[in-house]
Motif scaffolding. Structure first.
Motif, short mmCIF file in Angstrom:
data_model
loop_
_atom_site.label_atom_id
_atom_site.label_comp_id
_atom_site.label_asym_id
_atom_site.label_seq_id
_atom_site.Cartn_x
_atom_site.Cartn_y
_atom_site.Cartn_z
N GLY A 189 11.51 57.33 -18.18
CA GLY A 189 11.41 58.13 -16.96
C GLY A 189 12.33 57.66 -15.84
O GLY A 189 12.37 58.28 -14.78
N ASN A 190 13.02 56.53 -16.06
CA ASN A 190 13.93 55.96 -15.05
C ASN A 190 13.22 55.65 -13.74
O ASN A 190 13.76 55.88 -12.66
N THR A 191 12.00 55.13 -13.84
CA THR A 191 11.26 54.73 -12.63
C THR A 191 11.19 53.21 -12.49
O THR A 191 10.54 52.71 -11.57
N GLY A 192 11.81 52.49 -13.41
CA GLY A 192 11.74 51.03 -13.41
C GLY A 192 12.29 50.46 -12.11
O GLY A 192 13.13 51.07 -11.44
N MET A 193 11.82 49.24 -11.76
CA MET A 193 12.20 48.65 -10.47
C MET A 193 13.14 47.46 -10.63
O MET A 193 13.43 46.78 -9.65
N SER A 194 13.62 47.22 -11.86
CA SER A 194 14.48 46.04 -12.07
C SER A 194 15.85 46.40 -12.60
O SER A 194 16.58 45.52 -13.08
N GLY A 195 16.21 47.66 -12.58
CA GLY A 195 17.55 48.08 -13.03
C GLY A 195 17.73 48.00 -14.53
O GLY A 195 18.87 48.03 -15.02
N GLY A 196 16.64 47.95 -15.28
CA GLY A 196 16.72 47.79 -16.73
C GLY A 196 17.24 49.01 -17.46
O GLY A 196 17.75 48.92 -18.59
N ALA A 197 17.13 50.19 -16.85
CA ALA A 197 17.50 51.43 -17.56
C ALA A 197 18.83 52.01 -17.09
O ALA A 197 19.19 53.11 -17.48
N THR A 198 19.54 51.25 -16.26
CA THR A 198 20.82 51.75 -15.73
C THR A 198 21.98 51.11 -16.50
O THR A 198 22.00 49.88 -16.66
#
Ligand code: FAD
Ligand code: 2HG
Ligand code: ZN
Length: 474
Positions: free
Chosen positions: A69-78
Protein backbone atom coordinates in the motif's frame (compact mmCIF):
# COMPACT_ATOMS: atom_id res chain seq x y z
CA UNK A 1 14.27 -9.00 -26.22
CA UNK A 2 14.42 -6.00 -23.82
CA UNK A 3 13.22 -6.59 -20.24
CA UNK A 4 10.10 -4.50 -20.79
CA UNK A 5 8.91 -6.69 -23.65
CA UNK A 6 9.56 -9.85 -21.66
CA UNK A 7 7.61 -8.46 -18.71
CA UNK A 8 4.81 -7.52 -21.09
CA UNK A 9 4.69 -11.10 -22.29
CA UNK A 10 4.37 -12.33 -18.69
CA UNK A 11 1.78 -9.95 -17.22
CA UNK A 12 0.14 -8.25 -20.20
CA UNK A 13 -0.61 -4.53 -20.50
CA UNK A 14 -2.78 -4.42 -17.35
CA UNK A 15 0.22 -5.56 -15.33
CA UNK A 16 2.61 -2.79 -16.38
CA UNK A 17 2.76 0.89 -15.45
CA UNK A 18 5.12 2.75 -17.79
CA UNK A 19 3.63 6.21 -18.10
CA UNK A 20 5.51 8.70 -15.87
CA UNK A 21 2.38 10.29 -14.37
CA UNK A 22 0.83 6.93 -13.61
CA UNK A 23 4.09 5.75 -12.02
CA UNK A 24 4.39 8.79 -9.71
CA UNK A 25 2.36 7.42 -6.76
CA UNK A 26 4.63 4.35 -6.63
CA UNK A 27 7.84 6.39 -6.58
CA UNK A 28 7.35 8.58 -3.50
CA UNK A 29 6.55 7.32 -0.02
CA UNK A 30 3.61 8.38 2.17
CA UNK A 31 5.69 10.88 4.15
CA UNK A 32 7.03 12.46 0.96
CA UNK A 33 10.54 11.84 2.26
CA UNK A 34 11.93 9.52 -0.40
CA UNK A 35 11.51 9.63 -4.18
CA UNK A 36 13.06 7.17 -6.62
CA UNK A 37 12.93 6.20 -10.29
CA UNK A 38 12.05 3.11 -12.24
CA UNK A 39 11.57 2.09 -15.85
CA UNK A 40 8.56 -0.02 -14.95
CA UNK A 41 6.09 -0.80 -12.19
CA UNK A 42 4.94 -4.41 -12.53
CA UNK A 43 1.57 -5.42 -11.12
CA UNK A 44 1.19 -9.20 -11.37
CA UNK A 45 -2.36 -10.54 -11.07
CA UNK A 46 -1.52 -13.67 -9.10
CA UNK A 47 1.19 -15.83 -7.55
CA UNK A 48 2.09 -17.58 -10.82
CA UNK A 49 2.65 -14.25 -12.58
CA UNK A 50 4.69 -13.00 -9.61
CA UNK A 51 6.85 -16.11 -9.78
CA UNK A 52 7.41 -15.63 -13.53
CA UNK A 53 8.37 -11.96 -13.01
CA UNK A 54 10.79 -12.79 -10.20
CA UNK A 55 12.35 -15.62 -12.24
CA UNK A 56 12.96 -13.22 -15.10
CA UNK A 57 14.43 -10.62 -12.73
CA UNK A 58 16.66 -13.29 -11.23
CA UNK A 59 17.94 -14.37 -14.66
CA UNK A 60 18.61 -10.76 -15.67
CA UNK A 61 19.87 -9.71 -12.20
CA UNK A 62 17.25 -6.99 -12.08
CA UNK A 63 16.64 -5.64 -8.55
CA UNK A 64 13.04 -5.78 -7.27
CA UNK A 65 11.39 -3.41 -4.82
CA UNK A 66 8.17 -5.00 -3.59
CA UNK A 67 5.45 -2.54 -2.71
CA UNK A 68 2.06 -3.02 -1.04
CA UNK A 69 0.00 0.00 0.00
CA UNK A 70 3.07 2.28 0.12
CA UNK A 71 2.20 3.53 3.62
CA UNK A 72 5.48 2.43 5.22
CA UNK A 73 7.38 4.99 7.29
CA UNK A 74 10.96 3.86 6.66
CA UNK A 75 11.31 4.23 2.89
CA UNK A 76 11.37 0.45 2.40
CA UNK A 77 9.04 0.44 -0.61
CA UNK A 78 10.65 3.27 -2.60
CA UNK A 79 13.14 2.42 -5.37
CA UNK A 80 16.51 4.16 -5.50
CA UNK A 81 17.38 6.96 -7.91
CA UNK A 82 19.16 4.75 -10.48
CA UNK A 83 16.03 3.76 -12.40
CA UNK A 84 17.41 0.20 -12.55
CA UNK A 85 15.08 -1.24 -9.89
CA UNK A 86 11.73 -2.70 -10.86
CA UNK A 87 8.83 -1.87 -8.52
CA UNK A 88 6.64 -4.95 -7.99
CA UNK A 89 3.26 -3.80 -6.72
CA UNK A 90 1.03 -6.43 -5.08
CA UNK A 91 -2.14 -4.34 -5.30
CA UNK A 92 -3.80 -6.45 -8.03
CA UNK A 93 -3.47 -9.54 -5.85
CA UNK A 94 -6.44 -8.74 -3.67
CA UNK A 95 -8.58 -11.87 -3.38
CA UNK A 96 -9.92 -13.29 -0.16
CA UNK A 97 -9.02 -16.94 -0.76
CA UNK A 98 -10.79 -18.63 2.17
CA UNK A 99 -12.51 -17.81 5.44
CA UNK A 100 -12.74 -20.63 7.96
CA UNK A 101 -14.70 -19.71 11.11
CA UNK A 102 -14.23 -23.23 12.50
CA UNK A 103 -10.45 -23.17 12.25
CA UNK A 104 -10.54 -19.43 12.91
CA UNK A 105 -8.37 -18.59 9.93
CA UNK A 106 -8.46 -16.19 7.02
CA UNK A 107 -6.44 -16.91 3.86
CA UNK A 108 -5.75 -13.92 1.65
CA UNK A 109 -3.72 -12.68 -1.26
CA UNK A 110 -0.96 -10.48 0.11
CA UNK A 111 -2.30 -7.39 -1.67
CA UNK A 112 -5.59 -7.36 0.26
CA UNK A 113 -6.08 -4.03 2.06
CA UNK A 114 -6.03 -4.47 5.84
CA UNK A 115 -9.52 -2.95 6.27
CA UNK A 116 -10.87 -5.53 3.78
CA UNK A 117 -9.25 -8.33 5.78
CA UNK A 118 -10.97 -7.01 8.91
CA UNK A 119 -14.25 -6.92 6.97
CA UNK A 120 -13.81 -10.51 5.73
CA UNK A 121 -13.42 -11.62 9.35
CA UNK A 122 -16.50 -9.62 10.39
CA UNK A 123 -18.54 -11.28 7.62
CA UNK A 124 -18.27 -14.60 9.51
CA UNK A 125 -18.71 -13.03 12.94
CA UNK A 126 -15.00 -13.17 13.71
CA UNK A 127 -12.38 -10.53 14.44
CA UNK A 128 -8.98 -9.78 12.95
CA UNK A 129 -7.35 -7.48 15.49
CA UNK A 130 -4.51 -5.77 13.60
CA UNK A 131 -5.50 -2.10 13.57
CA UNK A 132 -3.55 0.99 12.54
CA UNK A 133 -4.10 4.44 11.12
CA UNK A 134 -3.22 3.36 7.57
CA UNK A 135 -5.58 0.37 7.54
CA UNK A 136 -7.62 1.80 4.66
CA UNK A 137 -4.62 1.57 2.32
CA UNK A 138 -1.89 -0.70 3.73
CA UNK A 139 -1.87 -4.36 2.64
CA UNK A 140 -1.62 -7.51 4.70
CA UNK A 141 1.55 -8.41 2.79
CA UNK A 142 3.05 -5.07 3.84
CA UNK A 143 1.89 -5.66 7.41
CA UNK A 144 3.65 -9.03 7.43
CA UNK A 145 6.78 -7.68 5.72
CA UNK A 146 7.10 -4.92 8.36
CA UNK A 147 5.71 -6.96 11.27
CA UNK A 148 3.30 -4.08 11.86
CA UNK A 149 2.18 -3.24 15.39
CA UNK A 150 -0.60 -0.70 15.83
CA UNK A 151 -3.10 -0.09 18.59
CA UNK A 152 -4.16 -3.57 19.69
CA UNK A 153 -0.74 -5.17 20.29
CA UNK A 154 -1.26 -4.91 24.03
CA UNK A 155 -3.94 -7.57 23.81
CA UNK A 156 -3.38 -9.47 20.56
CA UNK A 157 0.32 -9.08 19.78
CA UNK A 158 2.20 -7.84 16.71
CA UNK A 159 1.54 -9.13 13.19
CA UNK A 160 4.04 -11.93 13.90
CA UNK A 161 1.64 -13.33 16.51
CA UNK A 162 -1.26 -13.16 14.06
CA UNK A 163 0.26 -15.08 11.13
CA UNK A 164 -0.12 -18.85 10.83
CA UNK A 165 1.10 -19.40 7.29
CA UNK A 166 2.66 -17.73 4.27
CA UNK A 167 3.11 -18.25 0.56
CA UNK A 168 6.29 -16.64 -0.75
CA UNK A 169 7.92 -16.26 -4.15
CA UNK A 170 11.60 -16.83 -3.45
CA UNK A 171 14.37 -14.75 -5.06
CA UNK A 172 14.95 -17.43 -7.74
CA UNK A 173 11.26 -17.48 -8.71
CA UNK A 174 10.28 -20.71 -6.92
CA UNK A 175 7.08 -20.66 -4.87
CA UNK A 176 7.21 -21.75 -1.23
CA UNK A 177 3.74 -22.83 -0.18
CA UNK A 178 3.63 -22.49 3.58
CA UNK A 179 -0.06 -21.63 3.72
CA UNK A 180 -0.75 -23.72 6.82
CA UNK A 181 -3.52 -22.93 9.24
CA UNK A 182 -1.96 -24.77 12.17
CA UNK A 183 -1.53 -23.63 15.77
CA UNK A 184 1.04 -26.35 16.33
CA UNK A 185 3.75 -27.36 13.86
CA UNK A 186 7.18 -28.31 15.17
CA UNK A 187 8.64 -29.69 11.96
CA UNK A 188 11.91 -27.78 12.11
CA UNK A 189 12.86 -24.15 11.66
CA UNK A 190 9.95 -21.73 11.60
CA UNK A 191 10.56 -20.45 8.05
CA UNK A 192 7.55 -18.16 7.97
CA UNK A 193 9.03 -16.19 10.83
CA UNK A 194 12.03 -15.33 8.65
CA UNK A 195 9.81 -13.52 6.18
CA UNK A 196 7.87 -11.65 8.87
CA UNK A 197 9.63 -8.31 9.24
CA UNK A 198 12.00 -9.02 6.32
CA UNK A 199 10.85 -5.87 4.46
CA UNK A 200 10.96 -7.36 0.97
CA UNK A 201 14.60 -8.45 1.28
CA UNK A 202 14.06 -12.23 1.22
CA UNK A 203 11.16 -12.76 -1.19
CA UNK A 204 7.74 -11.56 -2.29
CA UNK A 205 4.95 -12.59 0.08
CA UNK A 206 1.96 -13.53 -2.08
CA UNK A 207 -0.42 -15.27 0.34
CA UNK A 208 -1.11 -15.10 4.06
CA UNK A 209 -3.04 -17.22 6.60
CA UNK A 210 -4.16 -15.05 9.51
CA UNK A 211 -5.56 -15.96 12.93
CA UNK A 212 -9.13 -14.96 13.73
CA UNK A 213 -10.57 -14.23 17.17
CA UNK A 214 -14.04 -13.99 18.70
CA UNK A 215 -15.62 -10.69 17.72
CA UNK A 216 -15.79 -8.25 20.64
CA UNK A 217 -19.40 -7.37 21.32
CA UNK A 218 -18.88 -4.41 23.62
CA UNK A 219 -16.37 -1.62 23.99
CA UNK A 220 -15.66 1.21 26.36
CA UNK A 221 -13.36 4.10 25.63
CA UNK A 222 -11.98 6.88 27.80
CA UNK A 223 -9.65 9.85 27.52
CA UNK A 224 -7.59 10.43 30.65
CA UNK A 225 -5.37 13.35 31.62
CA UNK A 226 -2.40 12.98 33.97
CA UNK A 227 0.29 15.36 35.09
CA UNK A 228 3.26 13.06 34.60
CA UNK A 229 4.35 10.07 32.56
CA UNK A 230 5.15 8.20 35.78
CA UNK A 231 1.46 8.47 36.68
CA UNK A 232 0.32 7.24 33.27
CA UNK A 233 2.63 4.22 33.55
CA UNK A 234 1.17 3.53 37.00
CA UNK A 235 -2.30 3.91 35.53
CA UNK A 236 -1.40 1.35 32.85
CA UNK A 237 -0.44 -1.09 35.61
CA UNK A 238 -3.69 -0.43 37.46
CA UNK A 239 -5.75 -0.94 34.30
CA UNK A 240 -3.97 -4.21 33.57
CA UNK A 241 -4.61 -5.50 37.08
CA UNK A 242 -8.23 -4.39 37.16
CA UNK A 243 -9.25 -5.17 33.58
CA UNK A 244 -6.96 -8.06 32.57
CA UNK A 245 -7.49 -9.24 29.00
CA UNK A 246 -10.18 -6.66 28.35
CA UNK A 247 -7.58 -3.90 28.18
CA UNK A 248 -7.23 -3.58 24.40
CA UNK A 249 -5.49 -0.26 23.85
CA UNK A 250 -3.53 2.17 25.98
CA UNK A 251 -2.28 5.00 23.78
CA UNK A 252 -0.36 8.05 25.01
CA UNK A 253 -0.23 11.63 23.71
CA UNK A 254 1.62 14.56 25.26
CA UNK A 255 -0.05 17.99 25.34
CA UNK A 256 2.00 19.28 22.33
CA UNK A 257 0.98 16.18 20.30
CA UNK A 258 -2.69 16.79 21.05
CA UNK A 259 -2.36 20.50 20.34
CA UNK A 260 -0.76 19.74 16.96
CA UNK A 261 -3.79 17.67 15.94
CA UNK A 262 -6.21 20.34 17.20
CA UNK A 263 -4.31 22.92 15.12
CA UNK A 264 -3.91 20.86 11.96
CA UNK A 265 -6.89 18.52 11.65
CA UNK A 266 -10.37 19.87 11.02
CA UNK A 267 -13.36 18.98 13.18
CA UNK A 268 -11.37 18.10 16.25
CA UNK A 269 -11.84 19.44 19.77
CA UNK A 270 -10.03 19.03 23.06
CA UNK A 271 -11.57 16.19 25.07
CA UNK A 272 -10.84 17.66 28.53
CA UNK A 273 -11.77 21.12 29.85
CA UNK A 274 -8.25 21.62 31.26
CA UNK A 275 -5.37 20.41 29.06
CA UNK A 276 -3.19 17.77 30.70
CA UNK A 277 0.56 17.35 30.09
CA UNK A 278 0.06 13.64 29.38
CA UNK A 279 -3.03 11.96 27.97
CA UNK A 280 -4.10 8.36 27.57
CA UNK A 281 -6.69 6.94 25.22
CA UNK A 282 -7.85 3.72 26.80
CA UNK A 283 -10.07 1.07 25.28
CA UNK A 284 -11.59 -2.02 26.83
CA UNK A 285 -13.42 -4.63 24.82
CA UNK A 286 -15.25 -7.79 25.65
CA UNK A 287 -16.85 -10.75 23.95
CA UNK A 288 -19.87 -12.76 24.97
CA UNK A 289 -23.42 -11.54 25.45
CA UNK A 290 -23.87 -8.11 23.92
CA UNK A 291 -23.91 -5.32 26.47
CA UNK A 292 -24.31 -1.61 26.02
CA UNK A 293 -21.19 0.46 26.65
CA UNK A 294 -22.56 1.62 29.99
CA UNK A 295 -25.40 -0.81 30.32
CA UNK A 296 -24.28 -3.79 32.33
CA UNK A 297 -22.72 -3.80 35.75
CA UNK A 298 -20.08 -6.27 34.57
CA UNK A 299 -19.59 -4.81 31.09
CA UNK A 300 -16.46 -2.94 29.99
CA UNK A 301 -18.17 0.44 30.52
CA UNK A 302 -18.81 -0.20 34.19
CA UNK A 303 -15.38 -1.72 34.63
CA UNK A 304 -13.64 1.23 33.00
CA UNK A 305 -15.64 3.68 35.08
CA UNK A 306 -14.78 2.00 38.37
CA UNK A 307 -11.10 1.53 37.44
CA UNK A 308 -10.83 5.21 36.52
CA UNK A 309 -12.56 6.25 39.76
CA UNK A 310 -9.93 4.25 41.62
CA UNK A 311 -7.19 5.90 39.55
CA UNK A 312 -8.50 9.39 40.32
CA UNK A 313 -8.68 8.56 44.01
CA UNK A 314 -5.10 7.34 43.91
CA UNK A 315 -4.06 10.60 42.23
CA UNK A 316 -2.98 8.87 39.01
CA UNK A 317 -5.37 10.84 36.80
CA UNK A 318 -6.48 14.47 36.96
CA UNK A 319 -9.49 14.17 34.77
CA UNK A 320 -11.21 11.60 32.59
CA UNK A 321 -13.84 11.59 29.89
CA UNK A 322 -15.73 8.37 29.28
CA UNK A 323 -17.14 8.13 25.80
CA UNK A 324 -20.93 7.98 25.78
CA UNK A 325 -21.48 7.14 22.12
CA UNK A 326 -19.92 5.63 19.03
CA UNK A 327 -19.54 9.15 17.62
CA UNK A 328 -17.58 10.28 20.69
CA UNK A 329 -15.38 7.22 20.51
CA UNK A 330 -14.61 7.97 16.87
CA UNK A 331 -13.83 11.59 17.73
CA UNK A 332 -11.37 10.48 20.41
CA UNK A 333 -9.65 8.05 18.03
CA UNK A 334 -9.48 10.77 15.39
CA UNK A 335 -7.32 12.79 17.80
CA UNK A 336 -4.93 9.88 18.16
CA UNK A 337 -4.91 8.71 14.54
CA UNK A 338 -4.55 12.27 13.24
CA UNK A 339 -1.05 12.87 14.62
CA UNK A 340 0.89 11.51 11.63
CA UNK A 341 -1.04 13.66 9.17
CA UNK A 342 -0.77 16.68 11.48
CA UNK A 343 3.02 16.32 11.58
CA UNK A 344 3.21 16.19 7.77
CA UNK A 345 1.16 19.38 7.59
CA UNK A 346 3.08 21.22 10.31
CA UNK A 347 6.68 20.73 9.22
CA UNK A 348 9.51 18.24 8.94
CA UNK A 349 9.48 15.52 11.56
CA UNK A 350 12.63 13.74 12.62
CA UNK A 351 11.02 10.50 13.67
CA UNK A 352 12.08 8.01 16.29
CA UNK A 353 10.02 4.83 16.53
CA UNK A 354 11.47 3.36 19.69
CA UNK A 355 10.69 0.59 22.15
CA UNK A 356 11.73 0.55 25.79
CA UNK A 357 10.96 -1.55 28.83
CA UNK A 358 7.75 -0.01 30.20
CA UNK A 359 9.45 0.38 33.57
CA UNK A 360 12.07 2.70 31.98
CA UNK A 361 9.75 4.89 29.93
CA UNK A 362 9.39 7.77 32.36
CA UNK A 363 13.08 8.13 33.21
CA UNK A 364 13.99 7.75 29.52
CA UNK A 365 11.65 10.58 28.56
CA UNK A 366 12.92 12.84 31.35
CA UNK A 367 16.53 12.31 30.30
CA UNK A 368 15.77 12.51 26.57
CA UNK A 369 14.05 15.85 27.09
CA UNK A 370 17.24 17.27 28.63
CA UNK A 371 19.56 15.81 26.01
CA UNK A 372 17.38 16.81 23.05
CA UNK A 373 17.09 20.37 24.36
CA UNK A 374 20.86 20.51 24.85
CA UNK A 375 21.35 19.30 21.27
CA UNK A 376 18.70 21.52 19.75
CA UNK A 377 17.52 24.28 22.12
CA UNK A 378 13.80 25.00 21.81
CA UNK A 379 13.12 21.74 19.92
CA UNK A 380 9.45 20.89 19.58
CA UNK A 381 9.05 17.28 20.71
CA UNK A 382 5.94 15.42 19.53
CA UNK A 383 5.97 12.40 21.82
CA UNK A 384 3.12 9.90 21.57
CA UNK A 385 2.62 6.22 20.97
CA UNK A 386 1.59 2.82 22.13
CA UNK A 387 2.40 3.15 25.84
CA UNK A 388 0.98 -0.29 26.59
CA UNK A 389 3.71 -1.78 24.35
CA UNK A 390 6.52 0.49 25.54
CA UNK A 391 6.56 1.96 22.00
CA UNK A 392 7.04 5.72 21.70
CA UNK A 393 6.95 7.81 18.56
CA UNK A 394 9.45 10.33 19.86
CA UNK A 395 9.41 12.82 17.03
CA UNK A 396 11.09 16.20 16.78
CA UNK A 397 9.31 18.70 14.59
CA UNK A 398 11.28 21.27 12.59
CA UNK A 399 9.72 24.18 10.69
CA UNK A 400 8.52 23.37 7.16
CA UNK A 401 11.04 25.80 5.63
CA UNK A 402 14.08 24.08 7.21
CA UNK A 403 16.67 23.76 4.44
CA UNK A 404 18.05 20.41 3.34
CA UNK A 405 21.51 20.73 4.94
CA UNK A 406 20.15 21.90 8.29
CA UNK A 407 17.64 19.04 8.29
CA UNK A 408 20.40 16.54 7.49
CA UNK A 409 22.65 17.72 10.31
CA UNK A 410 19.86 18.00 12.87
CA UNK A 411 18.64 14.52 11.94
CA UNK A 412 22.10 13.05 12.37
CA UNK A 413 22.69 14.74 15.72
CA UNK A 414 19.22 14.01 17.15
CA UNK A 415 19.28 10.39 16.01
CA UNK A 416 22.60 9.89 17.76
CA UNK A 417 21.29 11.45 20.99
CA UNK A 418 17.96 9.61 21.07
CA UNK A 419 19.16 6.24 19.83
CA UNK A 420 22.21 6.09 22.10
CA UNK A 421 19.94 6.78 25.05
CA UNK A 422 17.47 4.15 23.84
CA UNK A 423 20.33 1.66 23.65
CA UNK A 424 21.54 2.59 27.14
CA UNK A 425 18.05 1.73 28.41
CA UNK A 426 18.05 -1.64 26.61
CA UNK A 427 15.57 -0.47 23.95
CA UNK A 428 15.13 -0.81 20.21
CA UNK A 429 15.66 1.87 17.54
CA UNK A 430 12.85 0.47 15.40
CA UNK A 431 9.81 -0.78 17.27
CA UNK A 432 7.20 -1.25 14.55
CA UNK A 433 8.00 0.72 11.37
CA UNK A 434 10.97 -1.36 10.27
CA UNK A 435 14.43 -0.35 9.10
CA UNK A 436 13.99 0.32 5.37
CA UNK A 437 16.42 3.00 4.21
CA UNK A 438 15.70 5.19 7.22
CA UNK A 439 17.63 3.17 9.80
CA UNK A 440 19.85 1.03 7.57
CA UNK A 441 23.13 2.75 8.45
CA UNK A 442 22.29 3.08 12.12
CA UNK A 443 21.45 -0.62 12.40
CA UNK A 444 25.17 -1.40 12.11
CA UNK A 445 25.87 0.85 15.10
CA UNK A 446 23.23 -0.54 17.42
CA UNK A 447 23.02 -4.25 16.50
CA UNK A 448 25.78 -6.50 17.71
CA UNK A 449 28.30 -7.74 15.10
CA UNK A 450 27.07 -11.30 15.73
CA UNK A 451 23.45 -10.38 14.96
CA UNK A 452 24.50 -8.44 11.86
CA UNK A 453 26.61 -11.33 10.62
CA UNK A 454 23.79 -13.85 11.10
CA UNK A 455 21.33 -11.63 9.26
CA UNK A 456 23.77 -11.05 6.39
CA UNK A 457 24.40 -14.81 6.12
CA UNK A 458 20.67 -15.52 5.94
CA UNK A 459 20.31 -12.86 3.26
CA UNK A 460 23.23 -14.31 1.28
CA UNK A 461 21.86 -17.86 1.54
CA UNK A 462 18.40 -16.90 0.36
CA UNK A 463 19.16 -14.13 -2.11
CA UNK A 464 22.69 -14.78 -3.40
CA UNK A 465 22.23 -12.40 -6.33
CA UNK A 466 21.05 -9.63 -3.99
CA UNK A 467 18.05 -8.71 -6.12
CA UNK A 468 15.46 -8.39 -3.34
CA UNK A 469 15.11 -4.79 -2.18
CA UNK A 470 18.82 -3.91 -2.22
CA UNK A 471 19.76 -0.89 -0.12
CA UNK A 472 17.07 -1.61 2.46
CA UNK A 473 17.37 -3.08 5.94
CA UNK A 474 20.88 -4.59 5.53
P1 FAD B 1 4.57 -0.79 1.97
O1 FAD B 1 4.75 0.57 2.52
O2 FAD B 1 4.17 -0.89 0.56
O3 FAD B 1 5.94 -1.61 2.17
C1 FAD B 1 6.58 -1.64 3.41
C2 FAD B 1 7.74 -2.64 3.36
O4 FAD B 1 7.24 -3.96 3.17
C3 FAD B 1 8.70 -2.41 2.20
O5 FAD B 1 9.99 -2.77 2.61
C4 FAD B 1 8.22 -3.37 1.13
O6 FAD B 1 9.26 -3.77 0.26
C5 FAD B 1 7.71 -4.53 1.95
N1 FAD B 1 6.59 -5.26 1.37
C6 FAD B 1 5.33 -4.79 1.14
N2 FAD B 1 4.56 -5.79 0.65
C7 FAD B 1 5.33 -6.89 0.57
C8 FAD B 1 5.11 -8.22 0.14
N3 FAD B 1 3.92 -8.63 -0.28
N4 FAD B 1 6.14 -9.08 0.18
C9 FAD B 1 7.35 -8.69 0.63
N5 FAD B 1 7.62 -7.45 1.04
C10 FAD B 1 6.63 -6.56 1.02
N6 FAD B 1 2.78 0.88 11.34
C11 FAD B 1 2.67 0.24 12.52
O7 FAD B 1 3.33 -0.78 12.71
N7 FAD B 1 1.81 0.69 13.50
C12 FAD B 1 1.04 1.78 13.34
O8 FAD B 1 0.30 2.16 14.23
C13 FAD B 1 1.13 2.47 12.09
N8 FAD B 1 0.35 3.55 11.86
C14 FAD B 1 0.45 4.19 10.66
C15 FAD B 1 -0.36 5.30 10.43
C16 FAD B 1 -0.28 5.99 9.24
C17 FAD B 1 -1.16 7.17 9.01
C18 FAD B 1 0.64 5.55 8.24
C19 FAD B 1 0.75 6.27 6.93
C20 FAD B 1 1.44 4.45 8.46
C21 FAD B 1 1.37 3.76 9.67
N9 FAD B 1 2.16 2.65 9.93
C22 FAD B 1 2.05 1.98 11.11
C23 FAD B 1 3.18 2.22 8.95
C24 FAD B 1 2.61 1.30 7.82
O9 FAD B 1 1.28 1.50 7.59
C25 FAD B 1 2.83 -0.13 8.11
O10 FAD B 1 4.21 -0.35 8.18
C26 FAD B 1 2.22 -1.11 7.08
O11 FAD B 1 2.37 -2.39 7.62
C27 FAD B 1 2.87 -1.05 5.70
O12 FAD B 1 2.04 -1.76 4.76
P2 FAD B 1 2.06 -1.40 3.20
O13 FAD B 1 1.23 -2.39 2.50
O14 FAD B 1 1.72 0.03 3.00
O15 FAD B 1 3.61 -1.65 2.87
C1 2HG C 1 1.14 5.70 14.83
O1 2HG C 1 1.22 5.04 15.85
C2 2HG C 1 2.01 5.37 13.66
O2 2HG C 1 0.29 6.60 14.70
C3 2HG C 1 2.72 6.56 13.04
O3 2HG C 1 2.89 4.36 13.97
C4 2HG C 1 3.69 7.24 13.95
O4 2HG C 1 3.76 9.25 12.60
C5 2HG C 1 4.35 8.51 13.40
O5 2HG C 1 5.50 8.78 13.80
ZN1 ZN D 1 2.62 3.54 15.94
Amino acid sequence: MPLLNKLHALVGPAGLVIDADAQAPYLTDWLGKWTGRTTVVVRPANTAETAAVVRLCSETRTPIVTQGGNTGMSGGATPDASGAQVVLSTTRMNRVRAVDPVNNTLTLDAGVILANAQEAARSVDRFFPLSLGAQGSCTVGGNVATNAGGIAVLRYGNTRELVLGLEVVLPDGRIWNGLRGLRKDNTGYDLKSLFIGSEGTLGVITGVVLKLFPRPTSHATAWVGADSLEKLVELLGLMRTRCGERLTAFEMMTAPSLQLVLDQVTETRAPLATPAPFNALIELSDTGAASDVHGEESGPGALLESALAEAMEAGLANDAMLSASEAQTMALWKLREGISQAQVRAGKAIKHDIALPISSLASFVAQAEKEVQACLPGASVINFGHLGDGNLHYNVLLPADTDHDTLKHRTHDLNAVVHQLVTNYGGSISAEHGVGQLRRDELRIYKSPVEMELMLRIKQAMDPNQIMNPGKLL
